[in-house]
Design a protein around this motif. Structure first.
Motif, PDB file in Angstrom:
ATOM      1  N   ALA A  67      -8.967   5.228  -1.696  1.00  0.00           N
ATOM      2  CA  ALA A  67      -9.470   6.560  -2.032  1.00  0.00           C
ATOM      3  C   ALA A  67      -8.604   7.185  -3.041  1.00  0.00           C
ATOM      4  CB  ALA A  67      -9.660   7.237  -0.638  1.00  0.00           C
ATOM      5  N   PHE A  68      -7.319   7.342  -2.904  1.00  0.00           N
ATOM      6  CA  PHE A  68      -6.409   7.812  -3.649  1.00  0.00           C
ATOM      7  C   PHE A  68      -6.479   7.643  -4.888  1.00  0.00           C
ATOM      8  CE2 PHE A  68      -3.266   8.718   0.424  1.00  0.00           C
ATOM      9  CZ  PHE A  68      -4.137   9.970   0.333  1.00  0.00           C
ATOM     10  N   LEU A  69      -6.476   6.395  -5.219  1.00  0.00           N
ATOM     11  CA  LEU A  69      -6.481   5.682  -6.789  1.00  0.00           C
ATOM     12  C   LEU A  69      -7.667   5.994  -7.488  1.00  0.00           C
ATOM     13  CD1 LEU A  69      -5.063   1.946  -6.036  1.00  0.00           C
ATOM     14  CD2 LEU A  69      -3.861   3.921  -7.085  1.00  0.00           C
ATOM     15  N   THR A  70      -8.819   6.246  -6.640  1.00  0.00           N
ATOM     16  CA  THR A  70     -10.014   6.549  -7.195  1.00  0.00           C
ATOM     17  C   THR A  70     -10.167   7.947  -7.719  1.00  0.00           C
ATOM     18  OG1 THR A  70     -11.373   4.836  -5.959  1.00  0.00           O
ATOM     19  CG2 THR A  70     -12.495   6.759  -6.917  1.00  0.00           C
ATOM     20  N   LYS A  71      -9.419   8.829  -6.654  1.00  0.00           N
ATOM     21  CA  LYS A  71      -9.319  10.118  -7.086  1.00  0.00           C
ATOM     22  C   LYS A  71      -8.245  10.469  -8.015  1.00  0.00           C
ATOM     23  CE  LYS A  71      -7.845  14.533  -4.400  1.00  0.00           C
ATOM     24  NZ  LYS A  71      -6.391  14.659  -5.481  1.00  0.00           N
ATOM     25  N   TRP A  72      -7.302   9.959  -8.113  1.00  0.00           N
ATOM     26  CA  TRP A  72      -6.342  10.261  -9.249  1.00  0.00           C
ATOM     27  C   TRP A  72      -6.681   9.748 -10.713  1.00  0.00           C
ATOM     28  CZ3 TRP A  72      -2.038   7.492  -5.617  1.00  0.00           C
ATOM     29  CH2 TRP A  72      -1.668   8.417  -4.645  1.00  0.00           C
ATOM     30  N   PHE A  73      -7.501   8.498 -10.649  1.00  0.00           N
ATOM     31  CA  PHE A  73      -7.902   8.071 -11.942  1.00  0.00           C
ATOM     32  C   PHE A  73      -9.123   9.308 -12.443  1.00  0.00           C
ATOM     33  CE2 PHE A  73     -10.864   5.626 -14.594  1.00  0.00           C
ATOM     34  CZ  PHE A  73      -9.607   5.035 -15.387  1.00  0.00           C
ATOM     35  N   ARG A  74      -9.871   9.529 -11.702  1.00  0.00           N
ATOM     36  CA  ARG A  74     -10.920  10.659 -11.972  1.00  0.00           C
ATOM     37  C   ARG A  74     -10.337  11.910 -12.613  1.00  0.00           C
ATOM     38  NH1 ARG A  74     -15.543   9.965  -7.270  1.00  0.00           N
ATOM     39  NH2 ARG A  74     -16.296   8.043  -7.825  1.00  0.00           N
ATOM     40  N   ALA A  95       0.853  -1.227   0.048  1.00  0.00           N
ATOM     41  CA  ALA A  95       0.041   0.081   0.000  1.00  0.00           C
ATOM     42  C   ALA A  95       0.839   1.217   0.117  1.00  0.00           C
ATOM     43  CB  ALA A  95      -0.918   0.148   1.079  1.00  0.00           C
ATOM     44  N   ALA A  96       1.991   1.303   0.802  1.00  0.00           N
ATOM     45  CA  ALA A  96       3.051   2.520   0.860  1.00  0.00           C
ATOM     46  C   ALA A  96       3.455   2.725  -0.449  1.00  0.00           C
ATOM     47  CB  ALA A  96       3.832   2.252   1.946  1.00  0.00           C
ATOM     48  N   VAL A  97       4.039   1.842  -1.109  1.00  0.00           N
ATOM     49  CA  VAL A  97       4.973   1.985  -2.056  1.00  0.00           C
ATOM     50  C   VAL A  97       3.866   2.323  -3.280  1.00  0.00           C
ATOM     51  CG1 VAL A  97       6.166   0.610  -3.939  1.00  0.00           C
ATOM     52  CG2 VAL A  97       6.889   0.365  -1.549  1.00  0.00           C
ATOM     53  N   VAL A  98       2.723   1.666  -3.202  1.00  0.00           N
ATOM     54  CA  VAL A  98       1.843   1.994  -4.712  1.00  0.00           C
ATOM     55  C   VAL A  98       1.322   3.331  -4.285  1.00  0.00           C
ATOM     56  CG1 VAL A  98      -0.286   1.527  -5.835  1.00  0.00           C
ATOM     57  CG2 VAL A  98       1.353  -0.286  -5.096  1.00  0.00           C
ATOM     58  N   THR A  99       1.189   3.766  -3.317  1.00  0.00           N
ATOM     59  CA  THR A  99       0.551   5.233  -2.900  1.00  0.00           C
ATOM     60  C   THR A  99       1.842   6.400  -3.206  1.00  0.00           C
ATOM     61  OG1 THR A  99      -0.727   4.552  -1.042  1.00  0.00           O
ATOM     62  CG2 THR A  99      -0.047   6.765  -1.047  1.00  0.00           C
ATOM     63  N   GLY A 104       1.143   8.502  -6.590  1.00  0.00           N
ATOM     64  CA  GLY A 104       1.009  10.187  -6.275  1.00  0.00           C
ATOM     65  C   GLY A 104       2.232  10.825  -7.058  1.00  0.00           C
ATOM     66  N   LEU A 105       3.526  10.250  -7.249  1.00  0.00           N
ATOM     67  CA  LEU A 105       4.343  10.782  -8.247  1.00  0.00           C
ATOM     68  C   LEU A 105       3.844  10.756  -9.424  1.00  0.00           C
ATOM     69  CD1 LEU A 105       7.934   9.616  -6.495  1.00  0.00           C
ATOM     70  CD2 LEU A 105       6.772  11.863  -6.344  1.00  0.00           C
ATOM     71  N   LEU A 106       3.371   9.735  -9.951  1.00  0.00           N
ATOM     72  CA  LEU A 106       3.268   9.535 -11.362  1.00  0.00           C
ATOM     73  C   LEU A 106       1.795  10.500 -11.653  1.00  0.00           C
ATOM     74  CD1 LEU A 106       3.570   8.063 -14.193  1.00  0.00           C
ATOM     75  CD2 LEU A 106       2.131   6.245 -13.361  1.00  0.00           C
ATOM     76  N   THR A 107       1.091  10.501 -10.873  1.00  0.00           N
ATOM     77  CA  THR A 107      -0.248  11.334 -11.069  1.00  0.00           C
ATOM     78  C   THR A 107       0.351  12.961 -11.278  1.00  0.00           C
ATOM     79  OG1 THR A 107      -1.608   9.820 -10.035  1.00  0.00           O
ATOM     80  CG2 THR A 107      -2.369  12.086 -10.050  1.00  0.00           C
ATOM     81  N   GLU A 108       1.285  13.118 -10.544  1.00  0.00           N
ATOM     82  CA  GLU A 108       1.632  14.798 -10.470  1.00  0.00           C
ATOM     83  C   GLU A 108       2.434  15.119 -11.795  1.00  0.00           C
ATOM     84  OE1 GLU A 108       4.960  17.503  -8.030  1.00  0.00           O
ATOM     85  OE2 GLU A 108       4.273  15.613  -7.044  1.00  0.00           O
ATOM     86  N   GLN A 109       3.259  14.078 -12.236  1.00  0.00           N
ATOM     87  CA  GLN A 109       4.096  14.233 -13.293  1.00  0.00           C
ATOM     88  C   GLN A 109       2.952  14.285 -14.563  1.00  0.00           C
ATOM     89  OE1 GLN A 109       7.179  14.934 -13.652  1.00  0.00           O
ATOM     90  NE2 GLN A 109       7.178  14.953 -11.572  1.00  0.00           N
ATOM     91  N   LEU A 110       1.928  13.233 -14.564  1.00  0.00           N
ATOM     92  CA  LEU A 110       1.050  13.235 -15.725  1.00  0.00           C
ATOM     93  C   LEU A 110       0.117  14.447 -15.778  1.00  0.00           C
ATOM     94  CD1 LEU A 110       0.093   9.449 -15.614  1.00  0.00           C
ATOM     95  CD2 LEU A 110       1.312  10.634 -17.308  1.00  0.00           C
ATOM     96  N   LYS A 111      -0.163  14.991 -14.582  1.00  0.00           N
ATOM     97  CA  LYS A 111      -1.120  16.252 -14.560  1.00  0.00           C
ATOM     98  C   LYS A 111      -0.288  17.498 -15.151  1.00  0.00           C
ATOM     99  CE  LYS A 111      -3.647  17.055 -10.900  1.00  0.00           C
ATOM    100  NZ  LYS A 111      -3.915  16.719  -9.469  1.00  0.00           N
ATOM    101  N   ARG A 112       1.130  17.506 -14.557  1.00  0.00           N
ATOM    102  CA  ARG A 112       1.935  18.454 -15.168  1.00  0.00           C
ATOM    103  C   ARG A 112       2.110  18.469 -16.691  1.00  0.00           C
ATOM    104  NH1 ARG A 112       7.122  18.413 -11.091  1.00  0.00           N
ATOM    105  NH2 ARG A 112       5.928  19.235  -9.156  1.00  0.00           N
TER     106      ARG A 112
END
Length: 254
Positions: A240-247, A162-166, A170-178
Protein backbone atom coordinates in the motif's frame (compact mmCIF):
# COMPACT_ATOMS: atom_id res chain seq x y z
CA UNK A 1 21.81 27.10 48.86
CA UNK A 2 21.14 23.54 47.72
CA UNK A 3 17.39 24.11 48.06
CA UNK A 4 17.58 27.14 45.77
CA UNK A 5 19.65 25.22 43.23
CA UNK A 6 17.17 22.33 43.30
CA UNK A 7 14.23 24.68 42.78
CA UNK A 8 15.95 26.42 39.88
CA UNK A 9 16.81 23.08 38.28
CA UNK A 10 13.21 21.88 38.62
CA UNK A 11 11.89 25.08 37.06
CA UNK A 12 14.42 24.71 34.23
CA UNK A 13 13.18 21.17 33.56
CA UNK A 14 9.54 22.27 33.69
CA UNK A 15 10.27 25.08 31.24
CA UNK A 16 11.94 22.63 28.87
CA UNK A 17 8.91 20.32 29.06
CA UNK A 18 6.56 23.22 28.29
CA UNK A 19 8.65 24.25 25.29
CA UNK A 20 8.74 20.65 24.05
CA UNK A 21 4.95 20.38 24.23
CA UNK A 22 4.69 23.46 22.02
CA UNK A 23 7.23 22.15 19.49
CA UNK A 24 5.78 18.75 18.65
CA UNK A 25 5.68 17.52 15.07
CA UNK A 26 2.33 17.00 13.40
CA UNK A 27 0.50 13.84 14.47
CA UNK A 28 -0.62 13.29 10.86
CA UNK A 29 0.30 9.78 9.72
CA UNK A 30 1.26 8.69 13.25
CA UNK A 31 -0.29 5.69 15.00
CA UNK A 32 -2.05 5.92 18.35
CA UNK A 33 0.86 4.27 20.18
CA UNK A 34 3.44 6.76 18.95
CA UNK A 35 1.07 9.67 19.42
CA UNK A 36 -0.14 8.94 22.95
CA UNK A 37 2.60 6.72 24.41
CA UNK A 38 5.98 7.02 22.72
CA UNK A 39 6.06 10.72 21.92
CA UNK A 40 4.92 11.80 25.42
CA UNK A 41 7.48 9.42 26.99
CA UNK A 42 10.14 10.81 24.66
CA UNK A 43 9.14 14.33 25.66
CA UNK A 44 9.88 13.65 29.34
CA UNK A 45 13.16 11.94 28.44
CA UNK A 46 14.14 14.88 26.20
CA UNK A 47 13.39 17.34 29.01
CA UNK A 48 15.52 15.28 31.38
CA UNK A 49 18.33 15.05 28.85
CA UNK A 50 18.19 18.82 28.33
CA UNK A 51 18.40 19.34 32.07
CA UNK A 52 21.48 17.08 32.22
CA UNK A 53 23.13 18.87 29.31
CA UNK A 54 23.12 15.87 26.98
CA UNK A 55 23.35 16.28 23.22
CA UNK A 56 20.91 14.67 20.73
CA UNK A 57 23.70 12.35 19.54
CA UNK A 58 24.28 11.16 23.11
CA UNK A 59 20.56 10.45 23.45
CA UNK A 60 20.72 8.51 20.17
CA UNK A 61 23.58 6.47 21.65
CA UNK A 62 21.48 5.73 24.75
CA UNK A 63 18.62 4.61 22.50
CA UNK A 64 21.00 2.31 20.62
CA UNK A 65 22.38 0.87 23.87
CA UNK A 66 18.93 -0.13 25.14
CA UNK A 67 17.80 -1.45 21.76
CA UNK A 68 20.87 -3.57 21.04
CA UNK A 69 20.99 -4.86 24.60
CA UNK A 70 17.45 -6.13 24.00
CA UNK A 71 18.51 -7.70 20.69
CA UNK A 72 21.47 -9.43 22.37
CA UNK A 73 19.15 -10.75 25.09
CA UNK A 74 16.78 -12.17 22.48
CA UNK A 75 19.68 -13.95 20.79
CA UNK A 76 21.62 -15.23 23.79
CA UNK A 77 19.06 -15.93 26.51
CA UNK A 78 16.56 -18.78 26.65
CA UNK A 79 13.11 -17.77 25.32
CA UNK A 80 11.27 -17.51 28.66
CA UNK A 81 8.59 -15.14 29.88
CA UNK A 82 11.22 -13.27 31.88
CA UNK A 83 13.44 -12.92 28.83
CA UNK A 84 10.50 -11.60 26.83
CA UNK A 85 9.83 -8.97 29.48
CA UNK A 86 13.47 -7.84 29.41
CA UNK A 87 13.53 -7.72 25.61
CA UNK A 88 10.31 -5.70 25.47
CA UNK A 89 11.51 -3.31 28.15
CA UNK A 90 14.82 -2.65 26.38
CA UNK A 91 13.11 -2.12 23.03
CA UNK A 92 10.38 0.12 24.49
CA UNK A 93 12.86 2.32 26.36
CA UNK A 94 15.12 2.45 23.31
CA UNK A 95 12.15 3.51 21.16
CA UNK A 96 11.24 6.26 23.64
CA UNK A 97 14.82 7.59 23.56
CA UNK A 98 14.63 7.39 19.76
CA UNK A 99 11.78 9.89 19.95
CA UNK A 100 13.62 11.96 22.56
CA UNK A 101 16.71 12.68 20.43
CA UNK A 102 14.72 14.50 17.75
CA UNK A 103 12.68 16.39 20.33
CA UNK A 104 15.86 17.41 22.14
CA UNK A 105 17.34 18.63 18.86
CA UNK A 106 14.29 20.85 18.25
CA UNK A 107 14.49 22.15 21.82
CA UNK A 108 18.13 23.11 21.27
CA UNK A 109 17.25 25.00 18.10
CA UNK A 110 17.47 22.32 15.44
CA UNK A 111 19.49 19.21 14.69
CA UNK A 112 22.44 18.64 12.40
CA UNK A 113 22.75 16.61 9.22
CA UNK A 114 25.21 14.32 11.01
CA UNK A 115 22.74 13.82 13.86
CA UNK A 116 19.91 12.93 11.49
CA UNK A 117 22.24 10.54 9.64
CA UNK A 118 23.23 8.84 12.89
CA UNK A 119 19.61 8.49 13.98
CA UNK A 120 18.58 6.84 10.71
CA UNK A 121 21.60 4.52 10.64
CA UNK A 122 20.85 3.33 14.18
CA UNK A 123 17.19 2.82 13.28
CA UNK A 124 18.05 0.77 10.20
CA UNK A 125 20.59 -1.33 12.11
CA UNK A 126 18.06 -1.90 14.90
CA UNK A 127 15.37 -3.11 12.51
CA UNK A 128 17.77 -5.45 10.72
CA UNK A 129 19.29 -6.84 13.92
CA UNK A 130 15.95 -7.42 15.61
CA UNK A 131 14.51 -9.60 12.87
CA UNK A 132 17.84 -11.41 12.59
CA UNK A 133 17.57 -12.13 16.32
CA UNK A 134 14.13 -13.70 15.77
CA UNK A 135 15.55 -15.79 12.92
CA UNK A 136 18.33 -17.05 15.20
CA UNK A 137 15.85 -17.78 18.01
CA UNK A 138 13.62 -19.76 15.63
CA UNK A 139 16.65 -21.73 14.46
CA UNK A 140 18.08 -22.39 17.94
CA UNK A 141 14.81 -23.27 19.67
CA UNK A 142 12.60 -25.08 17.12
CA UNK A 143 10.93 -27.18 19.80
CA UNK A 144 9.87 -24.14 21.82
CA UNK A 145 8.57 -22.11 18.89
CA UNK A 146 7.34 -24.99 16.72
CA UNK A 147 9.64 -23.94 13.90
CA UNK A 148 11.04 -27.36 13.03
CA UNK A 149 10.03 -26.91 9.40
CA UNK A 150 12.57 -24.78 7.52
CA UNK A 151 9.77 -22.71 5.99
CA UNK A 152 9.28 -20.89 9.29
CA UNK A 153 12.74 -19.37 8.94
CA UNK A 154 11.47 -17.46 5.91
CA UNK A 155 9.04 -15.52 8.13
CA UNK A 156 11.64 -13.29 9.86
CA UNK A 157 13.48 -12.89 6.55
CA UNK A 158 10.29 -11.71 4.85
CA UNK A 159 9.38 -9.49 7.80
CA UNK A 160 12.87 -7.97 7.73
CA UNK A 161 12.60 -7.29 3.99
CA UNK A 162 9.24 -5.56 4.38
CA UNK A 163 10.42 -3.49 7.35
CA UNK A 164 13.68 -2.34 5.74
CA UNK A 165 12.09 -1.47 2.39
CA UNK A 166 9.31 0.44 4.17
CA UNK A 167 11.87 2.34 6.24
CA UNK A 168 14.09 3.17 3.27
CA UNK A 169 11.16 3.88 0.93
CA UNK A 170 9.58 6.29 3.37
CA UNK A 171 12.83 8.21 3.90
CA UNK A 172 13.59 8.37 0.18
CA UNK A 173 10.06 9.50 -0.67
CA UNK A 174 10.26 12.27 1.91
CA UNK A 175 13.59 13.48 0.55
CA UNK A 176 12.42 13.39 -3.10
CA UNK A 177 9.23 15.27 -2.24
CA UNK A 178 11.28 17.95 -0.50
CA UNK A 179 13.53 18.19 -3.54
CA UNK A 180 10.53 18.52 -5.86
CA UNK A 181 8.88 21.15 -3.66
CA UNK A 182 11.61 22.92 -1.63
CA UNK A 183 9.16 25.34 -0.06
CA UNK A 184 6.94 22.64 1.40
CA UNK A 185 9.21 21.67 4.30
CA UNK A 186 8.36 19.42 7.21
CA UNK A 187 5.51 21.62 8.31
CA UNK A 188 3.43 21.10 5.20
CA UNK A 189 -0.01 19.94 6.13
CA UNK A 190 0.66 20.50 9.84
CA UNK A 191 -2.56 22.42 10.23
CA UNK A 192 -4.73 19.48 9.19
CA UNK A 193 -6.29 17.52 12.05
CA UNK A 194 -4.81 14.01 12.38
CA UNK A 195 -7.16 11.19 11.45
CA UNK A 196 -8.05 8.90 14.35
CA UNK A 197 -9.06 6.15 11.95
CA UNK A 198 -5.69 6.32 10.21
CA UNK A 199 -3.94 6.32 13.58
CA UNK A 200 -5.74 3.08 14.50
CA UNK A 201 -5.12 1.47 11.10
CA UNK A 202 -1.37 2.16 11.41
CA UNK A 203 -1.05 0.36 14.76
CA UNK A 204 0.09 -3.00 13.21
CA UNK A 205 3.15 -1.32 11.69
CA UNK A 206 4.07 0.81 14.68
CA UNK A 207 7.43 -0.22 16.18
CA UNK A 208 6.04 0.16 19.69
CA UNK A 209 3.26 -2.32 18.99
CA UNK A 210 5.80 -4.69 17.41
CA UNK A 211 7.88 -4.52 20.59
CA UNK A 212 4.88 -5.75 22.61
CA UNK A 213 4.99 -9.08 20.75
CA UNK A 214 8.16 -10.00 22.65
CA UNK A 215 6.12 -10.24 25.83
CA UNK A 216 4.89 -13.52 24.32
CA UNK A 217 8.42 -14.89 23.86
CA UNK A 218 7.92 -17.47 26.59
CA UNK A 219 4.71 -18.66 24.93
CA UNK A 220 6.51 -20.32 22.01
CA UNK A 221 3.88 -20.83 19.33
CA UNK A 222 1.91 -17.81 20.59
CA UNK A 223 4.93 -15.61 19.83
CA UNK A 224 5.47 -17.32 16.47
CA UNK A 225 1.91 -16.68 15.33
CA UNK A 226 1.72 -13.12 16.66
CA UNK A 227 5.04 -12.31 14.98
CA UNK A 228 3.84 -13.92 11.73
CA UNK A 229 0.58 -11.94 11.74
CA UNK A 230 2.49 -8.67 12.17
CA UNK A 231 4.88 -9.77 9.42
CA UNK A 232 1.96 -10.35 7.06
CA UNK A 233 0.55 -6.94 7.99
CA UNK A 234 3.95 -5.35 7.29
CA UNK A 235 3.99 -6.93 3.82
CA UNK A 236 0.48 -5.70 3.02
CA UNK A 237 1.21 -2.21 4.28
CA UNK A 238 4.41 -2.15 2.22
CA UNK A 239 2.42 -2.76 -0.96
CA UNK A 240 0.00 0.00 0.00
CA UNK A 241 2.81 2.42 0.88
CA UNK A 242 4.74 1.72 -2.33
CA UNK A 243 1.62 2.35 -4.41
CA UNK A 244 0.89 5.58 -2.53
CA UNK A 245 4.46 6.89 -2.70
CA UNK A 246 4.83 6.11 -6.40
CA UNK A 247 1.60 7.93 -7.19
CA UNK A 248 2.64 10.95 -5.14
CA UNK A 249 6.03 11.16 -6.85
CA UNK A 250 4.47 10.61 -10.28
CA UNK A 251 1.96 13.41 -9.85
CA UNK A 252 2.85 16.61 -11.76
CA UNK A 253 4.07 19.48 -9.55
CA UNK A 254 1.43 22.02 -8.57
Amino acid sequence: MSSTTSTTSTEHGASALTRLKAAQKSAKGVSLYSRFVNRPAGRYLAAGAYRLGLTPNQVTAISAAFSFAAVATAVCASPTWGTGLLVWLGLAVGFAFDSADGQLARLRGGGSAAGEWLDHVVDCAKITALHTAVLIAFYRHPGHFGTGADGWLLVPLGFQLAAVVTFFGGLLTEQLKRKAAPGAGAGAGAGAAPSTVRAVVLLPVDHGVFCLVFLLLGGGSAFRWAYTVLGAAAALFLLAFLTKWFRELSAPPR
